[in-house]
Design a protein around this motif. Structure first.
Motif, PDB file in Angstrom:
ATOM      1  N   ASN A 159       1.974 -59.645  14.160  1.00 11.19           N
ATOM      2  CA  ASN A 159       0.607 -59.940  14.069  1.00 11.19           C
ATOM      3  C   ASN A 159       0.158 -60.888  15.024  1.00 11.19           C
ATOM      4  O   ASN A 159       0.804 -61.609  15.613  1.00 11.19           O
ATOM      5  CB  ASN A 159       0.483 -60.222  12.624  1.00 11.19           C
TER       6      ASN A 159
ATOM      7  N   GLY B 271      -1.435 -63.685  13.761  1.00 13.18           N
ATOM      8  CA  GLY B 271      -1.626 -64.865  13.050  1.00 13.18           C
ATOM      9  C   GLY B 271      -0.782 -64.396  11.786  1.00 13.18           C
ATOM     10  O   GLY B 271      -0.352 -63.503  11.741  1.00 13.18           O
TER      11      GLY B 271
ATOM     12  N   GLU C 105      -1.567 -65.764   8.686  1.00 16.00           N
ATOM     13  CA  GLU C 105      -2.252 -65.631   7.506  1.00 16.00           C
ATOM     14  C   GLU C 105      -2.536 -64.133   6.924  1.00 16.00           C
ATOM     15  O   GLU C 105      -2.499 -63.221   7.623  1.00 16.00           O
ATOM     16  CB  GLU C 105      -3.747 -66.068   7.521  1.00 16.00           C
TER      17      GLU C 105
ATOM     18  N   LYS D 272      -4.908 -61.561   8.540  1.00 14.90           N
ATOM     19  CA  LYS D 272      -5.131 -61.375   9.795  1.00 14.90           C
ATOM     20  C   LYS D 272      -4.458 -59.798  10.254  1.00 14.90           C
ATOM     21  O   LYS D 272      -3.706 -59.313   9.397  1.00 14.90           O
ATOM     22  CB  LYS D 272      -3.888 -62.356  10.443  1.00 14.90           C
ATOM     23  N   GLY D 273      -5.010 -59.473  11.329  1.00 14.90           N
ATOM     24  CA  GLY D 273      -4.345 -58.026  11.962  1.00 14.90           C
ATOM     25  C   GLY D 273      -5.243 -56.832  11.460  1.00 14.90           C
ATOM     26  O   GLY D 273      -6.158 -57.050  10.726  1.00 14.90           O
TER      27      GLY D 273
ATOM     28  N   ARG E 293      -1.592 -54.852   7.451  1.00 13.88           N
ATOM     29  CA  ARG E 293      -1.785 -55.603   6.088  1.00 13.88           C
ATOM     30  C   ARG E 293      -1.259 -54.624   5.004  1.00 13.88           C
ATOM     31  O   ARG E 293      -0.548 -55.120   4.002  1.00 13.88           O
ATOM     32  CB  ARG E 293      -3.243 -55.950   5.926  1.00 13.88           C
TER      33      ARG E 293
ATOM     34  N   GLU F 120       4.342 -64.032  15.020  1.00 16.23           N
ATOM     35  CA  GLU F 120       3.451 -64.000  16.419  1.00 16.23           C
ATOM     36  C   GLU F 120       4.426 -64.021  17.375  1.00 16.23           C
ATOM     37  O   GLU F 120       5.415 -64.315  17.495  1.00 16.23           O
ATOM     38  CB  GLU F 120       2.239 -65.464  16.280  1.00 16.23           C
TER      39      GLU F 120
ATOM     40  N   GLY G 137     -11.186 -70.325  15.342  1.00 14.28           N
ATOM     41  CA  GLY G 137     -11.741 -69.558  14.409  1.00 14.28           C
ATOM     42  C   GLY G 137     -13.153 -70.148  14.040  1.00 14.28           C
ATOM     43  O   GLY G 137     -14.089 -69.324  14.027  1.00 14.28           O
TER      44      GLY G 137
ATOM     45  N   THR H 129      -9.761 -57.488  17.022  1.00 14.36           N
ATOM     46  CA  THR H 129      -8.470 -56.850  16.559  1.00 14.36           C
ATOM     47  C   THR H 129      -8.447 -55.501  17.219  1.00 14.36           C
ATOM     48  O   THR H 129      -7.622 -54.980  17.747  1.00 14.36           O
ATOM     49  CB  THR H 129      -8.205 -56.858  15.082  1.00 14.36           C
TER      50      THR H 129
ATOM     51  N   ASN I  31      -3.784 -60.877  22.553  1.00 15.97           N
ATOM     52  CA  ASN I  31      -3.106 -62.014  21.746  1.00 15.97           C
ATOM     53  C   ASN I  31      -1.712 -62.010  21.828  1.00 15.97           C
ATOM     54  O   ASN I  31      -0.950 -63.043  21.801  1.00 15.97           O
ATOM     55  CB  ASN I  31      -3.801 -62.242  20.184  1.00 15.97           C
TER      56      ASN I  31
END
Lengths: 349, 349
Positions: A184, A186, A188, A191-192, A197, A218, B109, B151, B238
């Motif tokens: 992903n 990030g 957290e 994220k994504g 998720r 990551e 962010g 994203t 990313n």
């Protein structure tokens, strides 16, 4: 599966030719004494190569064919060679149950198409994935999938990849409870994409599986040793794998330039050659060779086209381990467990 | 924009504190003689730091504030600090037209959220993107975007990113016709997602743009020098950026281990220290510092949190170049050209 496991070898794939394929298979045979082989390809060239490997000759039968899948063949062209090419015959041998696994160093797209059509996906799997081992700074390699078989994936695909990758890590890396993470952007929870998720939510609930889902990872941690299995869609996986390859080459190129930029550095380089050798050994793709199509009714392993005999031996070793440990059955069992545990969280396809 | 360009500096962001920020801004000032600055943050600490840099003190005004956006603040929390924090005030100065650009080394962010809300996207741009320069083996760095602001992206977003990246490369890399490519998992026309293929179709038709669209590029070629601008969605960008960072660290870690594994290697390492220095210089993120939010009504540059004074100076230099060359106007002109050329191929959002 018969008592004596048998592997079908496409003897003609690979840039290095029959000789290197046979040398690699012979090397792997020493590690797996009970293993037998069927070698598909040009009989006369195979037999010449086998003269150097009596141990392999004794454990093999040769099936002749003139037809070869070319590196430049598109999957549609290759599919017409399913019946008679060395690659196609190796896959047919798995389909017919004559062999438990097939190994080819030929055209990846062709191998994937042929394997999908001939073997079909196993029950409970919507799409097969391409998995490979990558080097890390930790104590073992990491399994990464999908590396390009599926450009776009939903949450259900990702969960299935996690189950398949976990079974692969238990089998080939000998880990009782592999640590599984989703790639992903990030770490957290928020994220994504929705797909990632949702897959995370399902995997968090699947505590009966023989693996530990440890959340997101990551791109900068792929080689850190923080995960045993990294799951992603084929687009991200392909980008990450190729970026890692390209960056490793970039850094070693810079290094070579730097080391040849002055007499002093040249001398330093010569003195520290053993160190460079160690580095090369660790980064050598031959030591991590053997990408696997997971999720089919049968094991199909892709050896790198440019692999040397050690690389080919590694690919055959991977096939042998997956066969000995019956990876297909393991995946089916894990899928049954996850299905019973988290039916609500599994998004419909 | 006033005759004397002015840059708003968030003096409080960054892991290294006010002293390093001020040293970096002072360093950049030497390269851009006409530039003036407004420095936002703790007045007493800023003034102490300025004692070492009379050249900067003469070109700056200081605006005091106690409030700081913390590295751990979520965007929602940070947004409440838009009015009074050093980061928020720097962005407000751009919004009010008092400064042409803002530079911050704070929370990415938070900076992105504040900048989007305060400055809004420029006409013709649906979404801003985060762009950065990466080192290559070619004669110049490569611009890569989006690196994580979006994203998921549609074809229209990707086309806009290509236009913004092209303008950025002309401005900061001084290239008349940058070579633009889309990141993909193969170079054949049929590879990738619908979004990528549709974006490619539009860009192929946009021949009046001051750039050359040269098709797809794969992850292993990011640093090869085959492209000046690489365009992708924020997820892939990313993953690629972080994978490249992680792999470079992985290889240099292996190298350090290898070089300390024997007396002989240690001696070799000492002798070739200049070579290692060259390698470090090339890979040092400070030499490529300054990620930019493109597509807003105003220039916002993010300096790496861990950047040293040379890194901060690079970020300020990027801001100064974008300001001097009026990047926003350039992007608007290019968008007008592409709109007139290929209205049919632009998929509706």
């Amino acid at each position: 599966m018969s008592k004596q496991p048998r592997i079908a070898i496409d003897a003609m794939g690979g840039d290095e030719g029959v000789r290197v394929m046979m040398a690699g298979v012979a090397l792997a045979r020493r590690r797996h004494e009970g293993l037998r082989f069927t070698l598909f390809g040009d009989e006369s060239r195979i037999k010449v190569a086998l003269d150097n490997h009596p141990n392999l000759r004794a454990a093999s039968e040769v099936v002749h064919t003139d037809q070869v899948v070319e590196a430049t063949d598109k999957p549609s062209v290759a599919l017409r060679k399913s019946k008679n090419s060395s690659m196609g015959l190796a896959i047919q041998a798995v389909k017919a149950g004559d062999a438990g696994a097939a190994v080819s160093a030929g055209n990846t797209g062709a191998l994937m198409s042929m394997a999908k059509v001939a073997l079909r996906t196993m029950p409970g799997i919507d799409r097969p994935a391409l998995a490979a081992l990558l080097p890390t700074l930790g104590s073992n390699d990491v399994v990464m999938l999908d590396l390009g078989a599926n450009t776009e994936c939903d949450a259900r695909n990702l969960v299935q990849f996690a189950v398949m990758g976990g079974a692969y890590a238990r089998t080939v890396l000998d880990l009782a409870r592999p640590r599984v993470r989703l790639l992903n952007i990030g770490t957290e929870d928020l994220k994504g994409t929705d797909e990632i998720r949702d897959a995370a939510a399902t995997l968090r609930g699947a505590i009966a599986l023989p693996m530990d889902f440890e959340g997101f990872i990551e791109g900068d941690k792929l080689a850190s040793g923080d995960a045993d299995v990294i799951v992603c869609d084929g687009f991200a996986g392909n980008v990450a794998l190729k970026t890692a390859e390209g960056t490793a080459r970039f850094v070693t190129d810079l290094l070579r330039r730097a080391f040849t930029s002055s007499i002093r550095s040249k001398i330093g380089f010569l003195i520290s050659k053993p160190a460079m050798h160690l580095l090369r050994h660790h980064l050598d793709p031959n030591n991590h060779n053997g990408a696997v199509f997971l999720g089919l009714n049968g094991v199909v392993v892709k050896s790198h086209g440019g692999a040397d005999e050690k690389g080919v031996a590694n690919a055959v070793h991977v096939a042998a381990r997956l066969l000995e440990e019956d990876i297909t059955r393991r995946i089916a069992e894990d899928l049954a467990n996850i299905g019973a545990l988290a039916p609500v969280e599994m998004p419909a396809k």
